[in-house]
Design a protein around this motif. Structure first.
Motif, PDB file in Angstrom:
ATOM      1  N   CYS A 244      45.561  36.875  41.456  1.00 58.25           N
ATOM      2  CA  CYS A 244      44.488  36.807  42.453  1.00 58.25           C
ATOM      3  C   CYS A 244      45.032  36.524  43.848  1.00 58.25           C
ATOM      4  CB  CYS A 244      43.468  35.737  42.066  1.00 58.25           C
ATOM      5  SG  CYS A 244      42.465  36.180  40.636  1.00 58.25           S
ATOM      6  N   ILE A 245      46.116  35.758  43.922  1.00 57.24           N
ATOM      7  CA  ILE A 245      46.757  35.512  45.215  1.00 57.24           C
ATOM      8  C   ILE A 245      47.399  36.792  45.727  1.00 57.24           C
ATOM      9  CG2 ILE A 245      48.670  34.316  46.355  1.00 57.24           C
ATOM     10  CD1 ILE A 245      48.116  31.951  44.385  1.00 57.24           C
ATOM     11  N   GLN A 246      48.080  37.505  44.847  1.00 61.84           N
ATOM     12  CA  GLN A 246      48.800  38.714  45.246  1.00 61.84           C
ATOM     13  C   GLN A 246      47.856  39.872  45.555  1.00 61.84           C
ATOM     14  OE1 GLN A 246      51.334  39.000  41.755  1.00 61.84           O
ATOM     15  NE2 GLN A 246      53.105  38.220  42.880  1.00 61.84           N
ATOM     16  N   SER A 247      46.824  40.056  44.736  1.00 63.82           N
ATOM     17  CA  SER A 247      45.889  41.172  44.952  1.00 63.82           C
ATOM     18  C   SER A 247      44.572  40.921  44.219  1.00 63.82           C
ATOM     19  CB  SER A 247      46.507  42.484  44.469  1.00 63.82           C
ATOM     20  OG  SER A 247      45.636  43.566  44.732  1.00 63.82           O
ATOM     21  N   PRO A 248      43.653  40.191  44.856  1.00 60.76           N
ATOM     22  CA  PRO A 248      42.384  39.871  44.192  1.00 60.76           C
ATOM     23  C   PRO A 248      41.566  41.101  43.826  1.00 60.76           C
ATOM     24  CG  PRO A 248      42.287  39.337  46.535  1.00 60.76           C
ATOM     25  CD  PRO A 248      43.726  39.626  46.213  1.00 60.76           C
ATOM     26  N   HIS A 249      41.651  42.162  44.627  1.00 53.90           N
ATOM     27  CA  HIS A 249      40.837  43.348  44.350  1.00 53.90           C
ATOM     28  C   HIS A 249      41.349  44.102  43.124  1.00 53.90           C
ATOM     29  CE1 HIS A 249      40.097  42.800  48.815  1.00 53.90           C
ATOM     30  NE2 HIS A 249      38.957  42.518  48.218  1.00 53.90           N
ATOM     31  N   VAL A 250      42.657  44.105  42.915  1.00 55.83           N
ATOM     32  CA  VAL A 250      43.209  44.710  41.710  1.00 55.83           C
ATOM     33  C   VAL A 250      42.787  43.910  40.487  1.00 55.83           C
ATOM     34  CG1 VAL A 250      45.334  45.229  40.448  1.00 55.83           C
ATOM     35  CG2 VAL A 250      45.175  45.769  42.885  1.00 55.83           C
ATOM     36  N   PHE A 251      42.828  42.589  40.611  1.00 55.88           N
ATOM     37  CA  PHE A 251      42.395  41.735  39.503  1.00 55.88           C
ATOM     38  C   PHE A 251      40.937  42.023  39.136  1.00 55.88           C
ATOM     39  CE2 PHE A 251      39.990  37.861  38.412  1.00 55.88           C
ATOM     40  CZ  PHE A 251      40.513  37.617  37.152  1.00 55.88           C
ATOM     41  N   LEU A 252      40.061  42.110  40.133  1.00 52.35           N
ATOM     42  CA  LEU A 252      38.641  42.367  39.871  1.00 52.35           C
ATOM     43  C   LEU A 252      38.435  43.764  39.292  1.00 52.35           C
ATOM     44  CD1 LEU A 252      37.167  40.715  43.086  1.00 52.35           C
ATOM     45  CD2 LEU A 252      36.920  39.883  40.740  1.00 52.35           C
ATOM     46  N   ALA A 253      39.222  44.727  39.764  1.00 58.88           N
ATOM     47  CA  ALA A 253      39.135  46.085  39.221  1.00 58.88           C
ATOM     48  C   ALA A 253      39.534  46.091  37.747  1.00 58.88           C
ATOM     49  CB  ALA A 253      40.038  47.026  40.019  1.00 58.88           C
ATOM     50  N   GLN A 254      40.572  45.332  37.405  1.00 62.58           N
ATOM     51  CA  GLN A 254      40.997  45.238  36.009  1.00 62.58           C
ATOM     52  C   GLN A 254      39.912  44.600  35.149  1.00 62.58           C
ATOM     53  OE1 GLN A 254      44.685  43.078  36.478  1.00 62.58           O
ATOM     54  NE2 GLN A 254      45.906  44.946  36.443  1.00 62.58           N
ATOM     55  N   ARG A 255      39.185  43.658  35.709  1.00 59.98           N
ATOM     56  CA  ARG A 255      38.068  43.052  34.988  1.00 59.98           C
ATOM     57  C   ARG A 255      37.012  44.114  34.674  1.00 59.98           C
ATOM     58  NH1 ARG A 255      36.661  38.532  32.750  1.00 59.98           N
ATOM     59  NH2 ARG A 255      34.988  37.866  34.132  1.00 59.98           N
ATOM     60  N   LEU A 256      36.757  44.992  35.618  1.00 61.14           N
ATOM     61  CA  LEU A 256      35.717  46.007  35.443  1.00 61.14           C
ATOM     62  C   LEU A 256      36.099  47.079  34.425  1.00 61.14           C
ATOM     63  CD1 LEU A 256      34.568  46.553  39.145  1.00 61.14           C
ATOM     64  CD2 LEU A 256      33.234  45.517  37.301  1.00 61.14           C
ATOM     65  N   VAL A 257      37.388  47.274  34.209  1.00 61.25           N
ATOM     66  CA  VAL A 257      37.842  48.322  33.287  1.00 61.25           C
ATOM     67  C   VAL A 257      37.246  48.137  31.894  1.00 61.25           C
ATOM     68  CG1 VAL A 257      39.856  49.232  32.065  1.00 61.25           C
ATOM     69  CG2 VAL A 257      39.972  48.848  34.522  1.00 61.25           C
ATOM     70  N   SER A 258      37.024  46.904  31.494  1.00 64.48           N
ATOM     71  CA  SER A 258      36.457  46.645  30.157  1.00 64.48           C
ATOM     72  C   SER A 258      35.054  47.220  30.015  1.00 64.48           C
ATOM     73  CB  SER A 258      36.400  45.137  29.905  1.00 64.48           C
ATOM     74  OG  SER A 258      35.392  44.517  30.708  1.00 64.48           O
ATOM     75  N   MET A 259      34.337  47.352  31.133  1.00 60.10           N
ATOM     76  CA  MET A 259      32.956  47.830  31.163  1.00 60.10           C
ATOM     77  C   MET A 259      32.033  46.957  30.293  1.00 60.10           C
ATOM     78  SD  MET A 259      32.147  50.294  33.231  1.00 60.10           S
ATOM     79  CE  MET A 259      33.284  50.370  34.625  1.00 60.10           C
ATOM     80  N   LYS A 260      32.400  45.706  30.092  1.00 59.32           N
ATOM     81  CA  LYS A 260      31.494  44.775  29.428  1.00 59.32           C
ATOM     82  C   LYS A 260      30.342  44.455  30.367  1.00 59.32           C
ATOM     83  CE  LYS A 260      35.078  42.540  26.613  1.00 59.32           C
ATOM     84  NZ  LYS A 260      35.812  41.275  26.342  1.00 59.32           N
ATOM     85  N   THR A 261      29.135  44.489  29.860  1.00 55.30           N
ATOM     86  CA  THR A 261      27.947  44.365  30.704  1.00 55.30           C
ATOM     87  C   THR A 261      27.969  43.105  31.560  1.00 55.30           C
ATOM     88  OG1 THR A 261      26.630  45.598  29.098  1.00 55.30           O
ATOM     89  CG2 THR A 261      25.433  44.288  30.714  1.00 55.30           C
ATOM     90  N   ALA A 262      28.246  41.959  30.955  1.00 57.18           N
ATOM     91  CA  ALA A 262      28.233  40.702  31.705  1.00 57.18           C
ATOM     92  C   ALA A 262      29.283  40.694  32.807  1.00 57.18           C
ATOM     93  CB  ALA A 262      28.467  39.523  30.754  1.00 57.18           C
ATOM     94  N   VAL A 263      30.450  41.269  32.529  1.00 58.73           N
ATOM     95  CA  VAL A 263      31.520  41.325  33.529  1.00 58.73           C
ATOM     96  C   VAL A 263      31.136  42.258  34.672  1.00 58.73           C
ATOM     97  CG1 VAL A 263      33.916  41.999  33.966  1.00 58.73           C
ATOM     98  CG2 VAL A 263      33.320  40.774  31.860  1.00 58.73           C
ATOM     99  N   VAL A 264      30.611  43.424  34.330  1.00 60.54           N
ATOM    100  CA  VAL A 264      30.198  44.396  35.349  1.00 60.54           C
ATOM    101  C   VAL A 264      29.111  43.800  36.244  1.00 60.54           C
ATOM    102  CG1 VAL A 264      29.069  46.625  35.726  1.00 60.54           C
ATOM    103  CG2 VAL A 264      30.865  46.412  34.000  1.00 60.54           C
ATOM    104  N   HIS A 265      28.100  43.183  35.640  1.00 64.86           N
ATOM    105  CA  HIS A 265      27.047  42.541  36.421  1.00 64.86           C
ATOM    106  C   HIS A 265      27.642  41.477  37.339  1.00 64.86           C
ATOM    107  CE1 HIS A 265      23.371  43.478  33.628  1.00 64.86           C
ATOM    108  NE2 HIS A 265      24.032  44.559  33.977  1.00 64.86           N
ATOM    109  N   GLY A 266      28.475  40.616  36.753  1.00 64.94           N
ATOM    110  CA  GLY A 266      29.014  39.494  37.511  1.00 64.94           C
ATOM    111  C   GLY A 266      29.828  39.930  38.711  1.00 64.94           C
ATOM    112  N   VAL A 267      30.761  40.843  38.489  1.00 69.38           N
ATOM    113  CA  VAL A 267      31.630  41.287  39.575  1.00 69.38           C
ATOM    114  C   VAL A 267      30.855  42.074  40.622  1.00 69.38           C
ATOM    115  CG1 VAL A 267      33.611  42.737  40.181  1.00 69.38           C
ATOM    116  CG2 VAL A 267      33.710  41.280  38.152  1.00 69.38           C
ATOM    117  N   MET A 268      30.024  43.013  40.191  1.00 72.03           N
ATOM    118  CA  MET A 268      29.339  43.874  41.151  1.00 72.03           C
ATOM    119  C   MET A 268      28.314  43.116  41.987  1.00 72.03           C
ATOM    120  SD  MET A 268      28.970  47.542  39.158  1.00 72.03           S
ATOM    121  CE  MET A 268      28.184  48.295  40.578  1.00 72.03           C
TER     122      MET A 268
END
Length: 315
Positions: A244-268
Protein backbone atom coordinates in the motif's frame (compact mmCIF):
# COMPACT_ATOMS: atom_id res chain seq x y z
CA UNK A 1 -24.25 4.76 -19.65
CA UNK A 2 -26.99 6.87 -18.08
CA UNK A 3 -27.45 10.03 -20.22
CA UNK A 4 -27.99 12.03 -17.01
CA UNK A 5 -24.35 11.39 -16.18
CA UNK A 6 -23.17 13.45 -19.13
CA UNK A 7 -25.15 16.40 -17.78
CA UNK A 8 -23.43 15.99 -14.40
CA UNK A 9 -19.99 15.31 -15.80
CA UNK A 10 -17.81 18.29 -14.91
CA UNK A 11 -14.16 17.42 -15.52
CA UNK A 12 -11.53 19.39 -13.66
CA UNK A 13 -7.80 18.95 -13.15
CA UNK A 14 -7.01 16.93 -10.05
CA UNK A 15 -10.34 15.10 -10.03
CA UNK A 16 -9.62 11.40 -9.81
CA UNK A 17 -13.04 10.21 -8.70
CA UNK A 18 -15.79 8.92 -10.97
CA UNK A 19 -18.74 10.30 -8.99
CA UNK A 20 -18.81 14.08 -8.88
CA UNK A 21 -21.20 16.74 -7.54
CA UNK A 22 -24.38 17.06 -9.58
CA UNK A 23 -24.66 20.68 -10.79
CA UNK A 24 -27.86 22.53 -10.02
CA UNK A 25 -28.85 20.11 -7.27
CA UNK A 26 -32.42 20.49 -5.99
CA UNK A 27 -32.76 18.22 -2.95
CA UNK A 28 -36.52 18.73 -2.63
CA UNK A 29 -37.09 17.86 -6.28
CA UNK A 30 -34.87 14.79 -5.93
CA UNK A 31 -36.68 13.75 -2.75
CA UNK A 32 -40.03 13.89 -4.51
CA UNK A 33 -38.64 11.92 -7.45
CA UNK A 34 -37.24 9.32 -5.06
CA UNK A 35 -40.56 9.10 -3.21
CA UNK A 36 -42.38 8.52 -6.50
CA UNK A 37 -39.84 5.92 -7.58
CA UNK A 38 -40.22 4.08 -4.28
CA UNK A 39 -44.02 4.10 -4.56
CA UNK A 40 -43.86 2.75 -8.10
CA UNK A 41 -40.94 0.42 -7.29
CA UNK A 42 -39.08 2.11 -10.12
CA UNK A 43 -35.60 0.74 -9.44
CA UNK A 44 -34.07 2.28 -12.56
CA UNK A 45 -34.97 5.81 -11.46
CA UNK A 46 -33.72 5.17 -7.92
CA UNK A 47 -30.36 3.96 -9.18
CA UNK A 48 -30.11 6.85 -11.64
CA UNK A 49 -30.66 9.49 -8.97
CA UNK A 50 -28.52 8.01 -6.19
CA UNK A 51 -25.52 7.18 -8.37
CA UNK A 52 -25.53 10.63 -9.99
CA UNK A 53 -25.20 12.52 -6.71
CA UNK A 54 -22.11 12.58 -4.53
CA UNK A 55 -22.21 11.60 -0.86
CA UNK A 56 -22.84 15.09 0.51
CA UNK A 57 -25.68 15.61 -1.98
CA UNK A 58 -27.26 12.26 -1.11
CA UNK A 59 -27.32 13.36 2.53
CA UNK A 60 -29.17 16.52 1.47
CA UNK A 61 -31.68 14.46 -0.51
CA UNK A 62 -32.16 12.18 2.49
CA UNK A 63 -32.85 15.18 4.72
CA UNK A 64 -35.40 16.54 2.24
CA UNK A 65 -37.00 13.10 1.96
CA UNK A 66 -37.43 12.89 5.73
CA UNK A 67 -39.10 16.27 5.61
CA UNK A 68 -41.63 14.91 3.11
CA UNK A 69 -42.37 11.47 4.50
CA UNK A 70 -41.19 11.62 8.12
CA UNK A 71 -38.98 8.60 7.44
CA UNK A 72 -35.37 8.31 6.37
CA UNK A 73 -34.52 7.13 2.89
CA UNK A 74 -32.83 3.99 4.23
CA UNK A 75 -36.21 2.72 5.49
CA UNK A 76 -37.80 3.37 2.10
CA UNK A 77 -35.02 1.58 0.24
CA UNK A 78 -35.35 -1.50 2.46
CA UNK A 79 -39.03 -1.81 1.51
CA UNK A 80 -38.38 -1.78 -2.22
CA UNK A 81 -34.91 -3.23 -2.76
CA UNK A 82 -33.25 -6.44 -1.61
CA UNK A 83 -30.05 -8.45 -1.86
CA UNK A 84 -26.86 -7.03 -3.32
CA UNK A 85 -28.54 -3.98 -4.84
CA UNK A 86 -29.96 -2.99 -1.46
CA UNK A 87 -26.54 -3.41 0.16
CA UNK A 88 -24.94 -1.21 -2.49
CA UNK A 89 -27.57 1.53 -2.21
CA UNK A 90 -27.35 1.54 1.60
CA UNK A 91 -23.57 1.88 1.32
CA UNK A 92 -24.04 4.90 -0.93
CA UNK A 93 -26.39 6.49 1.61
CA UNK A 94 -23.72 6.41 4.34
CA UNK A 95 -21.25 9.24 4.79
CA UNK A 96 -17.69 8.24 3.82
CA UNK A 97 -16.60 7.79 7.44
CA UNK A 98 -19.77 5.92 8.37
CA UNK A 99 -19.11 3.62 5.44
CA UNK A 100 -15.55 2.86 6.55
CA UNK A 101 -16.74 2.30 10.13
CA UNK A 102 -19.45 -0.05 8.82
CA UNK A 103 -16.91 -2.03 6.81
CA UNK A 104 -14.61 -2.39 9.81
CA UNK A 105 -17.51 -3.62 11.94
CA UNK A 106 -18.61 -6.10 9.26
CA UNK A 107 -15.05 -7.42 9.02
CA UNK A 108 -15.09 -8.25 12.74
CA UNK A 109 -18.61 -9.68 13.07
CA UNK A 110 -19.55 -13.34 12.86
CA UNK A 111 -17.20 -16.29 12.79
CA UNK A 112 -13.65 -15.34 11.97
CA UNK A 113 -12.17 -11.97 11.16
CA UNK A 114 -11.73 -10.54 7.67
CA UNK A 115 -8.14 -9.38 8.10
CA UNK A 116 -7.86 -8.32 4.44
CA UNK A 117 -10.62 -5.72 4.80
CA UNK A 118 -9.19 -4.44 8.09
CA UNK A 119 -5.81 -4.03 6.42
CA UNK A 120 -7.26 -2.41 3.29
CA UNK A 121 -8.87 0.38 5.30
CA UNK A 122 -6.12 0.85 7.89
CA UNK A 123 -3.27 0.74 5.36
CA UNK A 124 -4.76 3.00 2.67
CA UNK A 125 -6.28 5.71 4.88
CA UNK A 126 -4.45 8.70 6.34
CA UNK A 127 -4.24 9.47 10.06
CA UNK A 128 -6.92 12.23 9.87
CA UNK A 129 -9.25 9.94 7.91
CA UNK A 130 -8.82 7.13 10.44
CA UNK A 131 -9.47 9.53 13.30
CA UNK A 132 -12.80 10.48 11.72
CA UNK A 133 -13.60 6.82 11.06
CA UNK A 134 -12.78 6.01 14.68
CA UNK A 135 -15.21 8.70 15.83
CA UNK A 136 -17.94 7.45 13.47
CA UNK A 137 -17.46 3.88 14.73
CA UNK A 138 -17.90 5.00 18.33
CA UNK A 139 -21.02 7.03 17.52
CA UNK A 140 -22.71 4.30 15.47
CA UNK A 141 -21.84 1.18 17.47
CA UNK A 142 -21.21 2.66 20.95
CA UNK A 143 -17.99 0.65 21.05
CA UNK A 144 -14.29 1.43 21.16
CA UNK A 145 -12.68 0.55 17.82
CA UNK A 146 -9.22 -0.09 19.27
CA UNK A 147 -10.63 -2.50 21.86
CA UNK A 148 -12.63 -4.32 19.19
CA UNK A 149 -9.57 -4.64 16.95
CA UNK A 150 -7.49 -5.97 19.83
CA UNK A 151 -10.23 -8.48 20.62
CA UNK A 152 -10.16 -9.81 17.06
CA UNK A 153 -6.38 -9.98 16.59
CA UNK A 154 -3.35 -11.10 18.59
CA UNK A 155 0.41 -10.92 18.92
CA UNK A 156 2.52 -8.74 16.62
CA UNK A 157 -0.34 -8.53 14.13
CA UNK A 158 -2.50 -6.86 16.79
CA UNK A 159 0.32 -4.41 17.54
CA UNK A 160 0.54 -3.58 13.83
CA UNK A 161 -3.22 -3.09 13.53
CA UNK A 162 -3.37 -0.74 16.53
CA UNK A 163 -0.33 1.20 15.31
CA UNK A 164 -2.03 1.65 11.93
CA UNK A 165 -5.19 2.93 13.59
CA UNK A 166 -3.13 5.56 15.39
CA UNK A 167 -0.56 6.10 12.65
CA UNK A 168 1.55 9.21 13.05
CA UNK A 169 3.58 11.49 10.82
CA UNK A 170 6.90 11.90 12.60
CA UNK A 171 9.71 13.56 10.67
CA UNK A 172 12.37 10.95 9.98
CA UNK A 173 15.72 10.71 8.24
CA UNK A 174 15.62 8.41 5.20
CA UNK A 175 19.12 7.00 5.60
CA UNK A 176 18.67 6.41 9.31
CA UNK A 177 15.42 4.50 8.72
CA UNK A 178 17.05 2.41 5.98
CA UNK A 179 19.91 1.53 8.29
CA UNK A 180 17.56 0.56 11.12
CA UNK A 181 15.43 -1.71 8.91
CA UNK A 182 18.45 -3.23 7.18
CA UNK A 183 20.19 -3.93 10.50
CA UNK A 184 17.06 -5.70 11.78
CA UNK A 185 17.20 -8.02 8.78
CA UNK A 186 20.79 -8.99 9.56
CA UNK A 187 19.92 -10.31 13.02
CA UNK A 188 19.01 -13.93 13.72
CA UNK A 189 15.44 -12.94 14.61
CA UNK A 190 14.08 -9.75 13.06
CA UNK A 191 12.42 -7.43 15.55
CA UNK A 192 8.84 -6.66 14.38
CA UNK A 193 8.69 -3.53 16.59
CA UNK A 194 11.24 -1.70 14.40
CA UNK A 195 9.16 -2.31 11.28
CA UNK A 196 5.90 -1.38 12.99
CA UNK A 197 7.35 1.83 14.40
CA UNK A 198 8.91 3.12 11.18
CA UNK A 199 6.20 2.04 8.71
CA UNK A 200 3.35 3.54 10.76
CA UNK A 201 4.98 6.82 11.76
CA UNK A 202 6.28 8.38 8.54
CA UNK A 203 4.56 9.96 5.55
CA UNK A 204 4.10 8.03 2.32
CA UNK A 205 6.73 9.91 0.27
CA UNK A 206 9.37 9.32 2.95
CA UNK A 207 8.51 5.62 3.21
CA UNK A 208 8.54 5.14 -0.56
CA UNK A 209 12.13 6.41 -0.63
CA UNK A 210 13.09 4.20 2.29
CA UNK A 211 11.59 1.04 0.80
CA UNK A 212 12.96 1.65 -2.69
CA UNK A 213 16.50 2.16 -1.41
CA UNK A 214 16.19 -0.76 0.99
CA UNK A 215 15.25 -3.03 -1.91
CA UNK A 216 18.26 -1.79 -3.88
CA UNK A 217 20.54 -2.41 -0.90
CA UNK A 218 19.20 -5.92 -0.24
CA UNK A 219 19.18 -6.84 -3.93
CA UNK A 220 15.70 -8.37 -3.94
CA UNK A 221 12.05 -7.27 -3.84
CA UNK A 222 11.00 -6.40 -0.31
CA UNK A 223 8.08 -8.79 -0.64
CA UNK A 224 10.53 -11.71 -0.82
CA UNK A 225 12.56 -10.36 2.08
CA UNK A 226 9.51 -10.15 4.32
CA UNK A 227 8.43 -13.63 3.24
CA UNK A 228 11.70 -15.01 4.57
CA UNK A 229 11.89 -13.04 7.81
CA UNK A 230 8.34 -13.08 9.18
CA UNK A 231 5.42 -15.49 9.42
CA UNK A 232 1.67 -15.75 9.96
CA UNK A 233 -0.76 -12.85 10.10
CA UNK A 234 2.02 -10.37 10.87
CA UNK A 235 3.82 -11.26 7.65
CA UNK A 236 0.60 -10.83 5.69
CA UNK A 237 -0.09 -7.50 7.39
CA UNK A 238 3.41 -6.17 6.84
CA UNK A 239 3.44 -7.24 3.19
CA UNK A 240 0.07 -5.54 2.68
CA UNK A 241 1.28 -2.35 4.33
CA UNK A 242 4.42 -2.28 2.20
CA UNK A 243 2.38 -2.82 -0.96
CA UNK A 244 0.00 0.00 0.00
CA UNK A 245 2.94 2.33 0.61
CA UNK A 246 4.53 1.45 -2.72
CA UNK A 247 1.34 1.48 -4.82
CA UNK A 248 -2.05 1.72 -3.11
CA UNK A 249 -3.95 1.74 -6.41
CA UNK A 250 -2.37 -1.54 -7.53
CA UNK A 251 -3.26 -3.06 -4.17
CA UNK A 252 -6.90 -1.95 -4.51
CA UNK A 253 -7.02 -3.21 -8.10
CA UNK A 254 -5.78 -6.60 -6.91
CA UNK A 255 -8.57 -6.62 -4.33
CA UNK A 256 -11.12 -6.06 -7.10
CA UNK A 257 -9.79 -8.95 -9.21
CA UNK A 258 -11.59 -11.41 -6.93
CA UNK A 259 -14.92 -9.82 -7.94
CA UNK A 260 -16.32 -10.73 -4.52
CA UNK A 261 -19.44 -8.64 -4.01
CA UNK A 262 -18.50 -7.23 -0.60
CA UNK A 263 -15.01 -6.30 -1.81
CA UNK A 264 -16.29 -4.68 -5.01
CA UNK A 265 -18.89 -2.67 -3.08
CA UNK A 266 -16.38 -1.64 -0.44
CA UNK A 267 -13.63 -0.49 -2.78
CA UNK A 268 -15.84 1.18 -5.37
CA UNK A 269 -18.03 3.09 -2.92
CA UNK A 270 -15.13 4.19 -0.74
CA UNK A 271 -12.95 5.34 -3.65
CA UNK A 272 -15.53 6.64 -6.18
CA UNK A 273 -15.16 10.27 -5.11
CA UNK A 274 -11.41 10.12 -4.55
CA UNK A 275 -9.32 8.04 -6.91
CA UNK A 276 -11.34 5.30 -8.60
CA UNK A 277 -9.95 6.47 -11.95
CA UNK A 278 -6.46 5.50 -10.70
CA UNK A 279 -7.74 2.16 -9.45
CA UNK A 280 -9.39 1.57 -12.83
CA UNK A 281 -6.11 2.28 -14.62
CA UNK A 282 -4.24 -0.11 -12.31
CA UNK A 283 -6.92 -2.79 -12.84
CA UNK A 284 -6.60 -2.51 -16.62
CA UNK A 285 -2.81 -2.76 -16.46
CA UNK A 286 -2.99 -5.68 -14.05
CA UNK A 287 -5.62 -7.77 -15.84
CA UNK A 288 -5.67 -6.52 -19.42
CA UNK A 289 -9.40 -5.95 -19.02
CA UNK A 290 -11.17 -2.76 -17.99
CA UNK A 291 -13.07 -2.75 -14.69
CA UNK A 292 -16.21 -1.75 -16.61
CA UNK A 293 -16.00 -4.91 -18.74
CA UNK A 294 -15.04 -7.15 -15.81
CA UNK A 295 -18.10 -6.06 -13.85
CA UNK A 296 -20.35 -7.10 -16.75
CA UNK A 297 -18.90 -10.62 -16.66
CA UNK A 298 -19.65 -11.15 -12.97
CA UNK A 299 -22.83 -9.23 -12.13
CA UNK A 300 -26.25 -8.71 -13.67
CA UNK A 301 -29.53 -6.80 -13.59
CA UNK A 302 -30.09 -3.53 -11.75
CA UNK A 303 -27.20 -4.40 -9.43
CA UNK A 304 -24.85 -4.41 -12.43
CA UNK A 305 -26.29 -1.13 -13.72
CA UNK A 306 -25.65 0.52 -10.35
CA UNK A 307 -22.05 -0.72 -10.33
CA UNK A 308 -21.49 0.48 -13.89
CA UNK A 309 -22.92 3.88 -12.96
CA UNK A 310 -20.35 4.17 -10.18
CA UNK A 311 -17.55 2.91 -12.43
CA UNK A 312 -18.82 5.32 -15.11
CA UNK A 313 -17.09 4.25 -18.31
CA UNK A 314 -14.90 1.87 -20.25
CA UNK A 315 -11.15 2.45 -20.16
Amino acid sequence: MDPEYFNSYVMSWGTLGTVRPFPGLNPEKDALAVQTALEKKDVVSLVSILTNRNSAQRQMVDKAYRGIGQKDLETGLKKVLSGDLLSLMLALMMTPYEHEAHRLRQAMEGLGTNEETLLEILCTRSAPQLKETNTAYSEIYKKDLEKDLKGETSGDFAKLIVALLHKDNVVGVVQRDIEALSASLDTKKTDPAIWINILTSRDAVHLQKVLMRLEMERGEPLDKTLEKRFSGDFRMGLKTLVQCIQSPHVFLAQRLVSMKTAVVHGVMVSRCEEDLLCVRAAFLKLTGTSLYTALQKHFKGEHLQALLAICRSED
